[in-house]
Design an enzyme around this catalytic site. Structure first.
Site, PDB file in Angstrom:
ATOM      1  CG  ASP A 148     -28.663 -14.310 -92.140  1.00 13.85           C
ATOM      2  OD1 ASP A 148     -29.593 -15.102 -92.359  1.00 13.85           O
ATOM      3  OD2 ASP A 148     -27.520 -14.679 -91.812  1.00 13.85           O
ATOM      4  CG  ASP A 165     -33.963 -18.986 -92.636  1.00 13.39           C
ATOM      5  OD1 ASP A 165     -33.766 -17.799 -92.310  1.00 13.39           O
ATOM      6  OD2 ASP A 165     -33.202 -19.619 -93.386  1.00 13.39           O
TER       7      ASP A 165
END
Ligand SMILES: *[C@@H]1O[C@H](CO)[C@@H](O)[C@H](O)[C@H]1NC(C)=O
Length: 434
Positions: free
Chosen positions: A109, A318
């Protein structure tokens, strides 16, 4: 229960020096990054169609964005906590913890920092398919005392200075993990077959974990910019460099994406463009870039973010968000420009989709993303995806909060982070051959 809170945002500038500084020298290594929709992923559902998978990935993009949303439930929490994204992300990593190495599958993540796994004994754990890590079986596991610097950066409120450091992370959607903050060896499996151990890596051993976590995963590996993340802890031994090469969505059936560290993460040669990482001292987890404009064929649309005093638009890069999400007013201009060029019947779907017959080729406009100092020319598959026989969708969508540069736009590029030079570089790359 001691109420200790990890503060990603307000952590001091402090490199966790207990990690593997002694270990790897200046070498480099590469590991597999497994897309959750690829057959090697425990999340893979063979009865879903590619179109269903893609639509679910779109939906997860908006879910992930919601965790940034100040009007959501998260706003009632400390601001530091509300900026942690749950819905972990789109990629998984295989790694081992302890001695002997205990394998776990964790969500990789880029939107959070802590590395944690579910641990025995469980006060309250979510159901997990794989066995749980038992710290008593690892000869290298040790808890961190409350008096230590590492514990202080967590702003852990300990019952006494001698007790073991407790961490607590509450994610934006109300999910949480609580447990012991501890040091143990983390071992990564290089694609060349060698194991790369990092002794004394700080991890969360979660004894109370609940919320939206799924049984297929055993925890989360935080790859953000905060002090607790794998990247920050490894920084001294990887010279502050990591990179990834994400496969285009359609070519992950029998291959994996790659995550590289150290020398293997140097992005150089022809075609490389670089842009500065914009520091944000309150949100160290996220890597912000300056987005100046996006071009659609000959139309260049400047991004003058209304929420940014400088007039320049900040965007988070991201890997865990599939779509690229742009501030509403900027997105509207972009959509108008795309509509004008494409000139097709629109389908009433989210995101923007066009009707295209099965036999027909979709001619995509040329899209260039202009970061400061780096013009990234997208391939058609970075911006347009065929979700079904008769629909092609634009992989960009509006956001009512911050802007995020998502993974479809990054696929087919080697994306290199240099934390010392404070840059992100892009190089068009065939990630199937990387
Ligand atoms: C797999 O996908 C099918 C079709 O969408 C769905 O009905 C089923 O519940 C899914 N299985 C799991 C375990 O999620």
């Amino acid at each position: 229960m001691a109420e200790a809170t990890i503060s990603i945002a307000f952590a001091l500038v402090f490199l966790v020096c207990a990690s593997a500084a002694s270990g790897r020298g200046r070498g480099g290594f590469t590991i597999d990054l497994i897309h959750r929709d690829s057959p090697r992923s425990p999340f893979y559902n063979s009865s879903e169609t590619p179109s269903q998978r893609l639509k679910n990935a779109f939906r997860r993009s908006f879910d992930r964005l919601n965790h940034f949303n100040p009007s959501s439930e998260a706003a009632q929490l400390d601001q530091a906590e509300s900026t942690i994204i749950n819905n972990g992300g789109e990629y998984l990593m295989e790694l081992s913890i302890g001695t002997p190495p205990f394998p776990i599958k964790a969500v990789a993540d880029t939107g959070s920092d802590l590395i944690w796994t579910q641990c025995n004994p469980c006060t309250h754990c979510y159901p997990q398919n794989d066995p749980l890590f038992d710290p008593t079986k690892s000869s290298t596991y040790r808890t961190i005392p409350c008096s230590s610097n590492q514990c202080n950066t967590l702003r852990s409120s300990c019952s006494s200075q001698d007790s073991a450091c407790q961490y607590q992370v509450r994610y934006g959607d109300g999910s949480h993990t609580i447990g012991d903050y501890a040091a143990d060896t983390v071992t990564l499996a290089s694609t060349t077959g060698t194991s790369v151990p990092f002794p004394n890596t700080l991890i969360g051993c979660g004894h109370d974990n609940d919320g939206t976590f799924r049984p297929q995963g055993s925890g989360i590996v935080g790859l953000g910019g905060g002090d607790e993340s794998l990247i920050s802890q490894l920084a001294p031994s990887i010279d502050g460099k990591f990179s990834y090469c994400l496969l285009p969505y359609s070519s992950q059936e029998d291959q994996t994406s790659k995550l590289s560290f150290g020398n293997n993460a140097v992005v150089s040669g022809s075609g490389v463009v670089s842009t500065p990482i914009v520091p944000d001292q309150f949100r160290k987890t996220f890597f912000f870039l300056n987005l100046e404009a996006i071009s659609v064929d000959d139309t260049k649309i400047p991004f003058s973010s209304s929420s940014s005093a400088s007039g320049q638009g900040k965007i988070v890069i991201d890997s865990g968000t599939t779509l690229t999400l742009l501030e509403q007013s900027f997105y509207s201009e972009l959509e108008d420009a795309v509509n004008k060029v494409v000139g097709r019947e629109r389908l009433r779907e989210m995101p923007l989709c066009y009707k295209v017959s099965a036999s027909e080729d979709f001619k995509a406009p040329n899209i260039i993303v202009h970061f400061s100092g780096a013009d990234v020319k997208l391939e058609p598959y970075n911006a347009f995806v065929r979700v079904s026989q008769e629909a092609v969708c634009f992989a960009f969508a509006p956001s009512d909060t911050i802007s995020i540069y998502g993974n479809l736009a990054q696929s087919g590029f080697l994306v290199g982070y240099d934390l010392k030079g404070k840059t992100v570089s892009f190089k068009p790359t065939d990630c199937t051959k990387f």
